[in-house]
Design an enzyme around this catalytic site. Structure first.
Site, short mmCIF file in Angstrom:
data_model
loop_
_atom_site.label_atom_id
_atom_site.label_comp_id
_atom_site.label_asym_id
_atom_site.label_seq_id
_atom_site.Cartn_x
_atom_site.Cartn_y
_atom_site.Cartn_z
N LYS A 295 1.11 4.41 -2.79
CA LYS A 295 0.85 5.80 -2.46
C LYS A 295 2.07 6.68 -2.69
O LYS A 295 1.94 7.84 -3.09
CB LYS A 295 0.36 5.92 -1.01
CG LYS A 295 -1.05 5.37 -0.84
CD LYS A 295 -1.99 6.06 -1.80
CE LYS A 295 -3.44 5.76 -1.55
NZ LYS A 295 -4.34 6.56 -2.38
N TYR B 38 0.84 -1.21 0.00
CA TYR B 38 0.00 0.00 0.00
C TYR B 38 0.87 1.25 0.00
O TYR B 38 0.64 2.19 -0.78
CB TYR B 38 -0.92 -0.02 1.23
CG TYR B 38 -1.82 1.18 1.32
CD1 TYR B 38 -2.84 1.38 0.40
CD2 TYR B 38 -1.66 2.11 2.34
CE1 TYR B 38 -3.68 2.48 0.49
CE2 TYR B 38 -2.50 3.21 2.44
CZ TYR B 38 -3.50 3.39 1.52
OH TYR B 38 -4.33 4.48 1.60
#
Length: 190
Positions: A134, A130
């Site tokens: 990002k 994740y």
């Protein structure tokens, strides 16, 4: 999903009926779906004044890939923004002043190409997947800002805060969600 979106469209139209809001369904983890949606959007509108890239999946527990064999969080949260590039002619039509807004999150990391697919899942760490997606969003925003400024298109990155009531944390256990909430609340205080 469409039912929830329709509700938002109705709310926007209730506030200002002159705002043209449309729903186009796509799967950001499927690049054919992204291309198909971009084709429909490009065929149906003249320009895009503001493009907000605010989609992600977070901390997917088990290693999974898109049909293009890209780790699913990276595919959805970052590679899926192929859409931005495919919609560029409509952003250019709205310039000067068109804006691209990316919404990265609290969790980021140093970019590491050696983590790209976590050795086909053998070294998979959900939060790192994740964070990597990002971080890629932020770097993409910086690159867009530099490349598009002369064309009158502006690119921004912002953190929207913690938003409850979405399925973003679908894969989180209670402890992970508490850690994420604590991080967000601590940053909000600064």
């Amino acid at each position: 999903m469409e039912k929830r979106i329709r509700s938002v469209i109705e709310q926007i139209n209730g506030v200002n009926p002159t705002v043209d809001v449309r729903f186009y369904q796509l799967d950001l983890a499927d690049l054919d779906s992204v291309r198909s949606a971009a084709e429909k959007i490009n065929a149906s509108i003249d320009k895009i004044d503001v493009l907000i890239n605010y989609a992600a999946i977070m901390a997917v527990k088990d290693f999974e890939t898109s049909k293009e064999a890209i780790e699913i969080q990276f595919a959805t949260t970052h590679i899926g923004f192929l859409l931005t590039n495919l919609l560029m002619p409509k952003l250019e039509a709205a310039s000067p002043g068109a804006r691209i807004i990316m919404c990265p999150a609290v969790v980021t990391c140093s970019p590491r190409s050696d983590l790209m697919n976590f050795q086909d899942g053998k070294s998979y760490i959900p939060w790192l997947g994740y964070a990597q997606s990002k971080t890629a969003n932020i770097l993409f925003t910086v690159d867009l800002a530099a490349r598009l400024k002369k064309r009158g298109i502006y690119s921004f990155s912002l953190h929207p805060g913690l938003i409850y009531g979405t399925n973003l944390g679908l894969h989180l256990d209670e402890q992970s969600f508490k850690v994420l909430t604590d991080i967000a609340l601590d940053r909000d205080k600064q």
